[in-house]
Design a protein around this motif. Structure first.
Motif, mmCIF file in Angstrom:
data_model
loop_
_atom_site.group_PDB
_atom_site.id
_atom_site.type_symbol
_atom_site.label_atom_id
_atom_site.label_comp_id
_atom_site.label_asym_id
_atom_site.label_seq_id
_atom_site.Cartn_x
_atom_site.Cartn_y
_atom_site.Cartn_z
ATOM 1 N N MET A 128 0.828 -1.196 0.000
ATOM 2 C CA MET A 128 0.000 0.000 0.000
ATOM 3 C C MET A 128 0.872 1.259 0.000
ATOM 4 O O MET A 128 0.608 2.201 -0.757
ATOM 5 N N GLU A 129 1.925 1.286 0.807
ATOM 6 C CA GLU A 129 2.816 2.447 0.863
ATOM 7 C C GLU A 129 3.518 2.666 -0.478
ATOM 8 O O GLU A 129 3.671 3.797 -0.933
ATOM 9 N N SER A 130 3.933 1.570 -1.109
ATOM 10 C CA SER A 130 4.580 1.674 -2.411
ATOM 11 C C SER A 130 3.615 2.218 -3.460
ATOM 12 O O SER A 130 3.964 3.105 -4.251
ATOM 13 N N LEU A 131 2.404 1.703 -3.471
ATOM 14 C CA LEU A 131 1.396 2.191 -4.419
ATOM 15 C C LEU A 131 1.034 3.650 -4.154
ATOM 16 O O LEU A 131 0.820 4.424 -5.081
ATOM 17 N N LEU A 132 0.972 4.025 -2.875
ATOM 18 C CA LEU A 132 0.638 5.408 -2.542
ATOM 19 C C LEU A 132 1.722 6.361 -3.018
ATOM 20 O O LEU A 132 1.415 7.441 -3.537
ATOM 21 N N ALA A 133 2.982 5.963 -2.883
ATOM 22 C CA ALA A 133 4.070 6.824 -3.358
ATOM 23 C C ALA A 133 3.954 7.033 -4.866
ATOM 24 O O ALA A 133 4.110 8.167 -5.359
ATOM 25 N N GLY A 134 3.657 5.978 -5.607
ATOM 26 C CA GLY A 134 3.457 6.115 -7.049
ATOM 27 C C GLY A 134 2.232 6.944 -7.379
ATOM 28 O O GLY A 134 2.231 7.715 -8.342
ATOM 29 N N LEU A 135 1.175 6.785 -6.576
ATOM 30 C CA LEU A 135 -0.048 7.556 -6.793
ATOM 31 C C LEU A 135 0.203 9.045 -6.607
ATOM 32 O O LEU A 135 -0.292 9.868 -7.381
ATOM 33 N N VAL A 136 0.977 9.411 -5.602
ATOM 34 C CA VAL A 136 1.273 10.822 -5.354
ATOM 35 C C VAL A 136 1.986 11.429 -6.558
ATOM 36 O O VAL A 136 1.626 12.515 -7.032
ATOM 37 N N VAL A 137 2.971 10.714 -7.102
ATOM 38 C CA VAL A 137 3.729 11.220 -8.244
ATOM 39 C C VAL A 137 2.847 11.317 -9.486
ATOM 40 O O VAL A 137 2.808 12.348 -10.163
ATOM 41 N N SER A 138 2.121 10.232 -9.794
ATOM 42 C CA SER A 138 1.301 10.248 -11.015
ATOM 43 C C SER A 138 0.153 11.245 -10.912
ATOM 44 O O SER A 138 -0.217 11.875 -11.902
ATOM 45 N N ASN A 139 -0.413 11.403 -9.723
ATOM 46 C CA ASN A 139 -1.487 12.377 -9.541
ATOM 47 C C ASN A 139 -0.962 13.796 -9.718
ATOM 48 O O ASN A 139 -1.624 14.634 -10.321
ATOM 49 N N ASP A 140 0.243 14.055 -9.213
ATOM 50 C CA ASP A 140 0.845 15.374 -9.383
ATOM 51 C C ASP A 140 1.072 15.678 -10.862
ATOM 52 O O ASP A 140 0.791 16.778 -11.329
ATOM 53 N N GLU A 141 1.561 14.675 -11.609
ATOM 54 C CA GLU A 141 1.772 14.860 -13.046
ATOM 55 C C GLU A 141 0.449 15.060 -13.783
ATOM 56 O O GLU A 141 0.369 15.873 -14.697
#
Length: 162
Positions: free
Chosen positions: A120-133
């Motif tokens: 979940m933490e790994s997916l959340l880190a990716g989500l933060v980056v992709s959402n920002d983009e």
């Protein structure tokens, strides 16, 4: 708006909210209904959802889903529409890990919870980056911004010949 997690779920959940069934997909052993009329495990049925007969109940899972949604929204704001599916997955893993941690089923429950939380933490880190983009941020955090200086024009009388 329909209630996304079934009857009794907390109101005001976003359209991307996971369902009880989504959480049950990650902890199917929690939905096993044993048939009292048989002595073999082959007659038992996995219902793959939570209700009043499961441990935890469907209402408890609804509250865990709402907690997971609140956690995702607190970390990823504003949530772009292209990020909804990943946000659903992160909230689902949050609820599934909470089920395993709060109601240990066997000796491996806490290990399963730890594994789901790491994912979940790994997916959340990716989500933060992709959402920002997706929101046009580019993920750079403003590192390549240059200061803009603005000075008024020099007065003409200050350039007098000496």
């Amino acid at each position: 708006m329909p209630i996304p997690a079934g009857a009794g779920s907390p109101g005001g959940l976003p359209e991307w909210a996971p369902l009880r069934e989504n959480v049950a997909d990650y902890v199917p052993h929690r939905t096993l209904k044993q048939q009292p009329s048989t002595t073999t495990g082959s007659a038992d049925v996995y219902y793959l959802t939570f209700d009043v007969d499961t441990r935890p109940t469907g209402w408890a899972v609804d509250r865990l889903i709402a907690d997971g949604i609140a956690w995702v929204i607190s970390r990823v704001t504003p949530l772009h529409t292209t990020s909804h599916d990943t946000a659903r997955l992160v909230a689902t893993l949050y609820a599934a890990a909470a089920v395993e941690r709060s109601w240990p089923h066997d000796d491996q429950s806490l290990q399963r919870a730890n594994d789901m939380e790491r994912r979940m933490e790994s997916l959340l880190a990716g989500l933060v980056v992709s959402n920002d983009e997706a929101n046009g941020g580019g993920g750079s955090g403003g590192d390549n911004l240059m200061p803009l200086w603005s000075f008024p024009s020099a007065p003409s009388w200050g350039d007098a010949l000496l």
